[in-house]
Design a protein around this motif. Structure first.
Motif, short mmCIF file in Angstrom:
data_model
loop_
_atom_site.label_atom_id
_atom_site.label_comp_id
_atom_site.label_asym_id
_atom_site.label_seq_id
_atom_site.Cartn_x
_atom_site.Cartn_y
_atom_site.Cartn_z
N UNK A 181 0.84 -1.19 0.00
CA UNK A 181 0.00 0.00 0.00
C UNK A 181 0.88 1.24 0.00
N UNK A 182 0.53 2.18 -0.84
CA UNK A 182 1.23 3.46 -0.90
C UNK A 182 0.17 4.55 -1.09
N UNK A 183 0.31 5.67 -0.43
CA UNK A 183 -0.67 6.75 -0.56
C UNK A 183 -0.81 7.25 -1.98
N UNK A 184 0.31 7.33 -2.68
CA UNK A 184 0.32 7.84 -4.05
C UNK A 184 0.38 6.65 -5.01
N UNK A 185 -0.54 6.59 -5.93
CA UNK A 185 -0.57 5.50 -6.89
C UNK A 185 0.53 5.66 -7.92
N UNK A 186 1.22 4.56 -8.22
CA UNK A 186 2.28 4.55 -9.23
C UNK A 186 1.99 3.42 -10.22
N UNK A 187 1.20 3.73 -11.26
CA UNK A 187 0.80 2.69 -12.22
C UNK A 187 1.97 1.94 -12.86
N UNK A 188 3.09 2.60 -13.03
CA UNK A 188 4.24 1.95 -13.66
C UNK A 188 4.81 0.82 -12.81
N UNK A 189 4.50 0.78 -11.51
CA UNK A 189 5.00 -0.27 -10.63
C UNK A 189 3.98 -1.38 -10.40
N UNK A 190 2.78 -1.21 -10.91
CA UNK A 190 1.72 -2.21 -10.73
C UNK A 190 1.88 -3.32 -11.76
N UNK A 191 1.84 -4.54 -11.26
CA UNK A 191 1.96 -5.76 -12.08
C UNK A 191 2.99 -5.58 -13.13
#
Length: 43
Positions: free
Chosen positions: A33-43
């Motif tokens: 979980x991170x407060x700021x979403x980082x789509x480049x690190x998802x899956x």
């Protein structure tokens, strides 16, 4: 098997905690979980 999650994905998690957990066959990371979403690190 021990399932765990991390709160925060900063330097400490990335450099120190996560690499050792991923090497251990008896541990599994279920969520990060991170407060700021980082789509480049998802899956």
């Amino acid at each position: 098997m021990l399932k765990m999650g991390f709160i925060g994905f900063g330097k400490s998690t990335n450099r120190y905690h996560l690499p050792y957990v991923l090497l251990n066959e008896r541990m599994e990371v279920s969520k990060i979980y991170n407060r700021t979403r980082k789509p480049e690190l998802e899956n």
